[in-house]
Design an enzyme around this catalytic site. Structure first.
Site, PDB file in Angstrom:
ATOM      1  N   CYS A  54       1.512   1.440  -2.582  1.00 19.23           N
ATOM      2  CA  CYS A  54       2.106   0.272  -3.224  1.00 19.23           C
ATOM      3  C   CYS A  54       1.600   0.253  -4.656  1.00 19.23           C
ATOM      4  CB  CYS A  54       1.684  -1.010  -2.503  1.00 19.23           C
ATOM      5  SG  CYS A  54       2.671  -2.443  -3.006  1.00 19.23           S
ATOM      6  N   CYS A  93       1.049  -2.839  -6.328  1.00 18.08           N
ATOM      7  CA  CYS A  93       0.512  -4.152  -6.719  1.00 18.08           C
ATOM      8  C   CYS A  93      -0.989  -4.148  -7.048  1.00 18.08           C
ATOM      9  CB  CYS A  93       0.839  -5.223  -5.691  1.00 18.08           C
ATOM     10  SG  CYS A  93       0.039  -4.983  -4.095  1.00 18.08           S
ATOM     11  N   LYS A 142       8.250  -6.656   6.503  1.00 16.67           N
ATOM     12  CA  LYS A 142       7.113  -7.315   5.873  1.00 16.67           C
ATOM     13  C   LYS A 142       7.613  -8.619   5.247  1.00 16.67           C
ATOM     14  CE  LYS A 142       3.587  -6.766   2.349  1.00 16.67           C
ATOM     15  NZ  LYS A 142       2.953  -5.858   1.411  1.00 16.67           N
ATOM     16  N   ARG A 185      -5.153 -10.927  -1.239  1.00 13.55           N
ATOM     17  CA  ARG A 185      -4.905 -10.785  -2.679  1.00 13.55           C
ATOM     18  C   ARG A 185      -6.186 -10.974  -3.476  1.00 13.55           C
ATOM     19  NH1 ARG A 185       1.231 -13.337  -2.789  1.00 13.55           N
ATOM     20  NH2 ARG A 185       2.058 -11.715  -1.414  1.00 13.55           N
ATOM     21  N   GLU A 226      16.193  -3.958   8.623  1.00 19.02           N
ATOM     22  CA  GLU A 226      15.210  -3.262   7.762  1.00 19.02           C
ATOM     23  C   GLU A 226      14.544  -2.122   8.530  1.00 19.02           C
ATOM     24  OE1 GLU A 226      14.454  -3.539   4.642  1.00 19.02           O
ATOM     25  OE2 GLU A 226      14.843  -5.566   3.936  1.00 19.02           O
ATOM     26  N   LYS A 256       4.793  -7.304   9.934  1.00 18.27           N
ATOM     27  CA  LYS A 256       3.652  -7.890   9.243  1.00 18.27           C
ATOM     28  C   LYS A 256       4.040  -9.223   8.629  1.00 18.27           C
ATOM     29  CE  LYS A 256       0.862  -7.032   5.242  1.00 18.27           C
ATOM     30  NZ  LYS A 256       0.715  -6.264   4.062  1.00 18.27           N
ATOM     31  N   SER A 264      -4.886 -10.695   6.678  1.00 16.46           N
ATOM     32  CA  SER A 264      -6.085 -11.363   6.178  1.00 16.46           C
ATOM     33  C   SER A 264      -6.158 -12.842   6.547  1.00 16.46           C
ATOM     34  CB  SER A 264      -6.181 -11.198   4.663  1.00 16.46           C
ATOM     35  OG  SER A 264      -5.022 -11.704   4.021  1.00 16.46           O
ATOM     36  N   TYR A 278      -8.778  -6.533  10.810  1.00 21.31           N
ATOM     37  CA  TYR A 278     -10.135  -6.643  10.256  1.00 21.31           C
ATOM     38  C   TYR A 278     -11.151  -6.888  11.368  1.00 21.31           C
ATOM     39  CZ  TYR A 278      -7.206  -7.049   6.166  1.00 21.31           C
ATOM     40  OH  TYR A 278      -6.258  -6.790   5.214  1.00 21.31           O
TER      41      TYR A 278
HETATM   42  C1  PBG Z   1       0.334  -4.773  -0.741  1.00 23.96           C
HETATM   43  C2  PBG Z   1      -0.177  -5.325   0.525  1.00 23.96           C
HETATM   44  C3  PBG Z   1      -0.440  -6.670   0.882  1.00 23.96           C
HETATM   45  C4  PBG Z   1      -1.029  -6.624   2.150  1.00 23.96           C
HETATM   46  C5  PBG Z   1      -1.066  -5.295   2.543  1.00 23.96           C
HETATM   47  N1  PBG Z   1      -0.509  -4.511   1.548  1.00 23.96           N
HETATM   48  C6  PBG Z   1      -0.309  -7.924   0.117  1.00 23.96           C
HETATM   49  C7  PBG Z   1       0.979  -8.392  -0.394  1.00 23.96           C
HETATM   50  O1  PBG Z   1       2.049  -7.852  -0.118  1.00 23.96           O
HETATM   51  O2  PBG Z   1       0.898  -9.347  -1.158  1.00 23.96           O
HETATM   52  C8  PBG Z   1      -1.541  -7.811   2.920  1.00 23.96           C
HETATM   53  C9  PBG Z   1      -2.577  -7.511   3.954  1.00 23.96           C
HETATM   54  C10 PBG Z   1      -3.347  -8.685   4.428  1.00 23.96           C
HETATM   55  O3  PBG Z   1      -3.065  -9.854   4.095  1.00 23.96           O
HETATM   56  O4  PBG Z   1      -4.298  -8.448   5.179  1.00 23.96           O
HETATM   57  N2  PBG Z   1       1.656  -4.920  -1.026  1.00 23.96           N
END
Ligand code: PBG
Length: 303
Positions: A101, A103, A176, A186, A214, A229, A255, A294
């Site tokens: 990714c 980000c 997702k 984040r 998707e 997710k 998370s 986790y």
């Molecule tokens: C990156 C990504 C994210 C997560 C996994 N890969 C965050 C998002 O899309 O903002 C979230 C994982 C988590 O919350 O444990 N794109």
């Protein structure tokens, strides 16, 4: 004897956050017991995971420098690339999945290239393919694109095949959702978008038919494992996906789901271990084959 669902250590994938530097072990304040780790400490972690019987990790990289196009995501000396080389050398038996990714690597925090204030889907594909290929070249065992750009599985599959990595599987974050449950992540990955949100590329929590579309697209493009997710508010999607598609399904116990339970347990409101096992069992019962969590180490200690 009559239990219909069994949870085992081999179902679990443990996410790890890698940062630059040495001897870094910085606790993530919104995720108690989870850390940003430098490569040396990641190796210590891998040793512990091996001893606990956890066979697989999911790596997220936090680079020192970010820019508009996320260059550190596909740099040879990038943080994931360094981590991969060290981990695969010391622990060849650990299955290393890498998050693909942008980000974590872009200054604006979006998962793709930004053109006049919008994420440009198609311009992003080439960069994701480059990132995936670079991970494979440095030893990744499974590539996990989490950006949600349309067409990225196909672009990544082609780059891997052309680069001589036809046998590296893709675990696609197919369904997702645009979720508030990613909040603590984040902070962990330093990847909050600097403007706007991710609703133009992540899914509307109100939709489930769309999730199946998707997933079908990603399978057609070459995904080997598909992911739903977050997990808990989306167990119906996990169930529908597992009934509809004959392909391994992963679910990400994200998370926010982790931190909620940890916070309640810290207050003495919930029994952490019992609740954790109930949560993980429910994800498996819904139809997931793999669970990214986790809690992997805590669960392994009990299982
Ligand atoms: C990156 C990504 C994210 C997560 C996994 N890969 C965050 C998002 O899309 O903002 C979230 C994982 C988590 O919350 O444990 N794109």
């Amino acid at each position: 004897m009559l239990s219909e669902t069994s949870l085992s250590k081999s179902d679990l994938i443990y996410p790890l956050f890698v940062v630059e530097g040495e001897n870094v072990r910085k606790e993530i304040s919104s995720m108690p017991n989870q850390f940003q780790l430098s490569v040396d400490n990641i190796l210590r972690e891998c040793d512990e995971l091996s001893r606990l019987g956890i066979r697989s990790i999911l790596l997220f990289g936090i680079p020192r420098e970010k820019d508009e196009v996320g260059s550190a995501a596909y740099a040879d000396n990038g943080i994931i690339q360094q981590a991969l080389r060290s981990i695969k050398k010391a622990f060849p038996e650990i299955v290393v999945v890498t998050d693909v990714c942008l980000c974590e690597y872009t200054s604006h925090g979006h998962c793709g290239v930004v053109e006049s204030g919008n994420v440009d889907n198609d311009a992003t594909l080439a960069l994701l393919a480059k990132e995936a290929l670079s991970h494979a070249q440095n030893g990744a065992d499974i590539i996990a694109p989490s950006d949600m750009m349309d067409g990225r599985v196909q672009a990544i599959r082609k780059a891997l095949d052309d680069g001589g990595f036809a046998d590296i599987p893709i675990m696609a974050y197919s369904a997702k959702y645009s979720s508030a449950f990613y909040g603590p992540f984040r902070e962990a990955a330093e990847s909050a978008p600097q403007f706007g949100d991710r609703k133009s590329y992540q899914m509307d929590p109100a939709n489930s038919d769309e999730a199946l579309r998707e997933i079908a697209l990603d399978i057609a493009e070459g995904a080997d494992i598909v992911m739903v997710k977050p997990a808990l508010s989306y167990l119906d999607i996990v169930r529908r996906a597992s009934e509809e598609f004959n392909i391994p399904i992963a679910a990400y116990n994200v998370s926010g789901e982790y931190s909620m339970l940890m916070a309640a347990a810290a207050n003495g409101w919930l029994d952490r271990d019992r609740t954790m096992l109930e949560v993980l069992t429910s994800i498996k019962r819904a139809g997931a084959d793999l669970i990214i969590t986790y809690f992997a180490k805590d669960a392994a200690r009990i299982l």
